[in-house]
Design a protein around this motif. Structure first.
Motif, short mmCIF file in Angstrom:
data_model
loop_
_atom_site.label_atom_id
_atom_site.label_comp_id
_atom_site.label_asym_id
_atom_site.label_seq_id
_atom_site.Cartn_x
_atom_site.Cartn_y
_atom_site.Cartn_z
N CYS A 237 2.29 11.88 -6.01
CA CYS A 237 2.02 11.89 -4.58
C CYS A 237 2.88 10.84 -3.88
O CYS A 237 3.09 9.75 -4.41
CB CYS A 237 0.54 11.65 -4.29
SG CYS A 237 -0.49 13.08 -4.73
N VAL A 238 3.37 11.22 -2.72
CA VAL A 238 4.21 10.36 -1.90
C VAL A 238 3.42 9.96 -0.66
O VAL A 238 2.86 10.82 0.03
CB VAL A 238 5.51 11.07 -1.49
CG1 VAL A 238 6.40 10.13 -0.66
CG2 VAL A 238 6.26 11.59 -2.72
N TRP A 239 3.36 8.67 -0.41
CA TRP A 239 2.53 8.13 0.67
C TRP A 239 3.37 7.32 1.64
O TRP A 239 4.28 6.60 1.23
CB TRP A 239 1.46 7.21 0.09
CG TRP A 239 0.53 7.84 -0.88
CD1 TRP A 239 0.72 8.01 -2.23
CD2 TRP A 239 -0.75 8.39 -0.59
NE1 TRP A 239 -0.36 8.64 -2.79
CE2 TRP A 239 -1.29 8.88 -1.82
CE3 TRP A 239 -1.51 8.52 0.57
CZ2 TRP A 239 -2.54 9.48 -1.90
CZ3 TRP A 239 -2.76 9.12 0.50
CH2 TRP A 239 -3.26 9.59 -0.72
N ASP A 240 3.06 7.42 2.92
CA ASP A 240 3.59 6.47 3.89
C ASP A 240 2.92 5.12 3.66
O ASP A 240 1.70 5.03 3.52
CB ASP A 240 3.29 6.93 5.32
CG ASP A 240 4.08 8.17 5.71
OD1 ASP A 240 5.22 8.32 5.24
OD2 ASP A 240 3.54 8.98 6.49
N TRP A 241 3.73 4.08 3.63
CA TRP A 241 3.18 2.74 3.47
C TRP A 241 2.22 2.39 4.62
O TRP A 241 1.24 1.67 4.43
CB TRP A 241 4.30 1.71 3.43
CG TRP A 241 4.97 1.53 2.11
CD1 TRP A 241 6.20 2.01 1.74
CD2 TRP A 241 4.49 0.79 0.98
NE1 TRP A 241 6.50 1.62 0.46
CE2 TRP A 241 5.47 0.86 -0.03
CE3 TRP A 241 3.32 0.07 0.74
CZ2 TRP A 241 5.33 0.24 -1.27
CZ3 TRP A 241 3.16 -0.55 -0.49
CH2 TRP A 241 4.15 -0.47 -1.48
N ALA A 242 2.51 2.91 5.79
CA ALA A 242 1.67 2.61 6.95
C ALA A 242 1.67 3.82 7.86
O ALA A 242 2.68 4.52 8.00
CB ALA A 242 2.20 1.39 7.69
N SER A 243 0.52 4.06 8.48
CA SER A 243 0.38 5.15 9.45
C SER A 243 -0.36 4.61 10.67
O SER A 243 -1.52 4.21 10.58
CB SER A 243 -0.40 6.31 8.83
OG SER A 243 -0.60 7.35 9.76
N GLY A 244 0.33 4.58 11.79
CA GLY A 244 -0.26 4.06 13.02
C GLY A 244 0.17 2.63 13.29
O GLY A 244 0.57 1.89 12.38
N PRO A 245 0.07 2.18 14.54
CA PRO A 245 0.61 0.87 14.93
C PRO A 245 -0.07 -0.30 14.24
O PRO A 245 0.59 -1.29 13.91
CB PRO A 245 0.39 0.85 16.45
CG PRO A 245 -0.64 1.89 16.73
CD PRO A 245 -0.46 2.94 15.70
N VAL A 246 -1.38 -0.24 14.02
CA VAL A 246 -2.06 -1.37 13.38
C VAL A 246 -1.56 -1.53 11.95
O VAL A 246 -1.22 -2.64 11.50
CB VAL A 246 -3.59 -1.16 13.41
CG1 VAL A 246 -4.29 -2.24 12.57
CG2 VAL A 246 -4.11 -1.19 14.84
N ALA A 247 -1.54 -0.43 11.20
CA ALA A 247 -1.07 -0.50 9.82
C ALA A 247 0.39 -0.90 9.74
O ALA A 247 0.80 -1.63 8.82
CB ALA A 247 -1.30 0.85 9.13
N GLU A 248 1.20 -0.44 10.69
CA GLU A 248 2.62 -0.79 10.68
C GLU A 248 2.83 -2.29 10.90
O GLU A 248 3.67 -2.91 10.23
CB GLU A 248 3.36 0.02 11.75
CG GLU A 248 3.49 1.50 11.38
CD GLU A 248 3.94 2.35 12.55
OE1 GLU A 248 4.19 1.78 13.64
OE2 GLU A 248 4.04 3.58 12.37
N VAL A 249 2.05 -2.86 11.81
CA VAL A 249 2.13 -4.31 12.02
C VAL A 249 1.72 -5.06 10.77
O VAL A 249 2.37 -6.03 10.35
CB VAL A 249 1.26 -4.72 13.23
CG1 VAL A 249 1.08 -6.24 13.27
CG2 VAL A 249 1.87 -4.22 14.52
#
Length: 438
Positions: free
Chosen positions: A391-403
């Protein structure tokens, strides 16, 4: 998020290369270690897949003979392994206001009665299996219902998707409503037929499935033990010591047994392929027995919190030396997504004054679960020779997680933040035996 058309599997390339941040384990991480030598992390590497199996991992780009999928900047993990989940309980997930025994009577049993209908079983299995894949789970140990058709639908649906699935018809011959009870002779006949037709075929395996001790007579438990003794390759799944009222009920029903676990031990159900869900209210003698037999406890954190069942003592399990795997236990659990269950597992240990690392949590959902199921050579990792369940996952999804992700200073901090904030929306792709399913 979409699923690939089942008719287009033949178009899957024989030689596939996936690029991304590869993370898996070479051993079990020690409790509390945030800097663990058991973690294997290759940033911006290529994973090579041929014929559905992993054949290499490398830093340099492969040549033009490989079909390349570029997931640069994304997290590549083994597909998760959910070691305890109920197919028929999707429609009762998030139901209000009960503990375990009331939950069964008010919600679970009425839902399961509908699976006597083969069409309902097929529809339920299709939705359930696709929901697993959409949550990043590629292998699972699953409860069907008492109806033979419910197990057949799960086996057939998993085979169509190429999934590793362990399931079986549920055994219940007392303390259950009409339509959910079988009898010893009829149940044994149905189990034997299912074993002959599905066990060891494709990526399927049969689990002798005792609902829990109160819903089986001593005669049915003895029959289940005899099935396990007759074929050591069979799995066994059941519930044990989940809730204090349940434990007290078992003590009244089986006064000759030393403990709840001893009810199963006496008939030969505790062995190296036994998956024991929950195991919250075990004593030291029970824990030693599980370790001696090579069995595992499927820790179901979101269910334990939601139903108020108790706080699992993971460090004592480690001290006793038995295997702990991670499970969603939907529908008592509140999400099929195992990162959300990892977060709940962290909260349980925090309430006990312990700290669960991302490494221990991830290991319990990948390599640790695979090894406990005797399937370490096939699933749970990104090693050469293993089946390409990935499975391939985005490290972060959405502005809070990206920060939060941008502020991470080292690997464990980044993975722990991912574990804390991720859910099925982070899933970018799911491959089963090298074929993209999501």
């Amino acid at each position: 998020m979409s699923f690939t058309n089942q008719k287009n599997f033949s178009s899957t390339p024989r030689r596939l290369a996936l690029r991304g941040d590869l993370l898996d384990f070479t051993a079990a991480p020690r409790w509390g270690d945030t800097d663990s030598p058991a973690v294997r992390f290759d940033r911006d590497h290529w994973l090579l897949i041929e014929g559905g199996r992993i054949v290499g991992r490398q830093a340099h780009e492969p040549d033009a003979s490989w079909v390349r999928k570029d997931h640069a900047g994304q997290l590549v993990l083994p597909g998760f392994i959910d070691t305890h989940v109920h197919c028929p309980q999707l429609e009762v997930i998030g139901s209000y206001g009960t503990e375990l025994l009331d939950w069964l009577e008010r919600y679970t049993f009425p839902s399961e009665c509908a699976f006597a209908d083969p069409a309902r079983s097929r529809t339920g299995a299709e939705v359930f299996l696709d929901a697993l894949l959409a949550s990043g789970t590629t292998s699972a140990v699953v409860f069907a219902t008492v109806h033979k058709t419910s197990a057949e639908a799960l086996f057939e649906g998993a085979a169509a998707r190429g999934m590793r699935l362990i399931t079986g018809k549920v055994l219940m011959d007392r303390h259950a409503p009409d339509g959910l009870r079988d009898d010893v002779v009829h149940a044994e006949r149905e189990c034997t037929d299912l074993i002959q037709r599905f066990h060891g075929h494709d990526r399927l395996a049969y689990a002798v499935t005792v609902r829990f001790a109160p819903t089986s007579t001593p005669e049915q438990l003895a029959m289940a033990g005899a099935l396990c003794r007759a074929d050591a390759s069979l799995y066994m799944q059941t519930h044990v010591a989940e809730n204090r009222a349940e434990v007290a009920w078992v003590a009244r029903l089986f006064p000759e047994a030393r403990s709840y676990l001893d009810v199963y031990e006496r008939v030969g159900l505790v062995h190296e392929r036994a998956v024991l869900a929950h195991g919250i209210w075990l004593d030291e003698t029970d824990r030693r027995l599980i370790a001696e037999r090579g069995a595992q406890v499927a820790h179901s954190p979101s269910s334990n919190l939601f139903l108020g069942s108790g706080l699992f003592d993971w460090p004592s399990a480690n001290s006793s030396g038995f295997n702990v795997s991670l499970a969603s236990d939907v529908g008592g659990g509140t999400s099929l997504n195992l990162p959300r269950n990892m977060l709940d597992a962290y909260k349980i240990q925090a309430l006990r004054g312990e700290r669960l690392t991302a490494w221990t949590a991830l290991h319990a959902a990948t390599r640790g679960a695979a090894e406990a199921l005797q399937l370490g050579g096939e699933i749970g990792g990104l090693s050469v020779g293993q089946t390409a369940d990935i499975c391939v996952w985005d490290w972060a999804s959405g502005p809070v997680a990206e920060v939060r992700d941008a502020a991470a200073r080292e690997l464990h901090e980044r993975v722990f933040a991912w574990m804390t904030l991720a859910d099925e929306r982070n899933l970018a792709a799911c491959y089963v035996a090298g074929r993209q399913r999501v």
